[in-house]
Design a protein around this motif. Sequence first.
Motif, PDB file in Angstrom:
ATOM      1  N   GLY A  79      -1.040  10.409   4.726  1.00  0.00           N
ATOM      2  CA  GLY A  79      -1.395   9.368   4.022  1.00  0.00           C
ATOM      3  C   GLY A  79      -0.708   8.742   4.947  1.00  0.00           C
ATOM      4  O   GLY A  79      -1.124   7.575   5.326  1.00  0.00           O
ATOM      5  N   GLU A 119       1.375  -1.408   0.076  1.00  0.00           N
ATOM      6  CA  GLU A 119      -0.179  -0.044   0.068  1.00  0.00           C
ATOM      7  C   GLU A 119       0.822   0.810   0.243  1.00  0.00           C
ATOM      8  O   GLU A 119       2.677   1.223   1.072  1.00  0.00           O
ATOM      9  CB  GLU A 119      -0.922  -0.109   0.894  1.00  0.00           C
ATOM     10  CG  GLU A 119      -2.069   0.746   1.103  1.00  0.00           C
ATOM     11  CD  GLU A 119      -2.375   0.835   2.253  1.00  0.00           C
ATOM     12  OE1 GLU A 119      -3.542   2.356   2.499  1.00  0.00           O
ATOM     13  OE2 GLU A 119      -3.124  -0.107   3.000  1.00  0.00           O
ATOM     14  N   TYR A 130      -2.715   5.252   7.743  1.00  0.00           N
ATOM     15  CA  TYR A 130      -2.513   4.333   7.085  1.00  0.00           C
ATOM     16  C   TYR A 130      -1.730   3.724   9.214  1.00  0.00           C
ATOM     17  O   TYR A 130      -2.726   2.766   9.008  1.00  0.00           O
ATOM     18  CB  TYR A 130      -0.906   4.274   6.782  1.00  0.00           C
ATOM     19  CG  TYR A 130      -0.416   2.927   6.074  1.00  0.00           C
ATOM     20  CD1 TYR A 130      -1.473   1.972   5.042  1.00  0.00           C
ATOM     21  CD2 TYR A 130      -0.042   2.513   6.960  1.00  0.00           C
ATOM     22  CE1 TYR A 130      -0.347   0.457   4.986  1.00  0.00           C
ATOM     23  CE2 TYR A 130       1.302   0.992   7.243  1.00  0.00           C
ATOM     24  CZ  TYR A 130       0.148   0.226   6.114  1.00  0.00           C
ATOM     25  OH  TYR A 130       1.029  -0.965   6.429  1.00  0.00           O
ATOM     26  N   VAL A 179       1.291   5.443   0.175  1.00  0.00           N
ATOM     27  CA  VAL A 179       0.346   6.723   0.574  1.00  0.00           C
ATOM     28  C   VAL A 179       1.413   7.816   0.314  1.00  0.00           C
ATOM     29  O   VAL A 179       2.843   7.594   0.365  1.00  0.00           O
ATOM     30  CB  VAL A 179       0.160   6.836   1.961  1.00  0.00           C
ATOM     31  CG1 VAL A 179      -0.621   5.296   2.207  1.00  0.00           C
ATOM     32  CG2 VAL A 179       1.642   6.338   3.086  1.00  0.00           C
TER      33      VAL A 179
END
Length: 195
Positions: A72, A65, A76, A67
């Motif tokens: 971000g 993932e 997360y 970010v």
Amino acid sequence: MKLLRILFLFPFLFMLHTQIFAEDQVHNELRKFKIELEDALKEKDISKILPFIHPNAVVTFANAEAVRGPEGVANYLKRMLDGPNKIVNKFGTTISVDELTILYGGGTVGISFGGSDDFFELTEGISFHSKSRWTATLVKEKGKWMIASAHVSMNLFDNPLLTAAKNSMYWVASFTFLLGLLLGFLSTRLFSKKG
């Protein structure tokens, strides 16, 4: 004649010494940065981790993932570590660096890489240690080093989650095999008594 050669080489030796000293100072700053980042990670306080993240940073975590920026990263980490739907109960990491940071831009940009020894305890009750690899681009702005990009990855073919999945598959297969034998034995006995 020797004195003239020494005088001629002196400016080059001075420049070389100055460059080595400047790089050593930058690497000392980066060593301090690493120690402070590790301390923030150990405290698991998101507000202490965010100052290490550049406003335009791109971070890719081990679950693939990606970010952007401190917000971000914060979102997360909150999703993974806090609230009723969190995935991770506990985590810890020890960061190792493979070699000195590769410097660019007069010592204001650096590429660093290495490994980490990680511990995770998931909310599902699974605990494991893993080895990760990471790369990071660091930038120095206004006298402060920050992470401009980072990427963390685990070995796709040899990691604790894959090992746990394989082991559970063996347990399920063994249980199914034994259950099949038991059912076969019982059904044979049941049909042989009727006949």
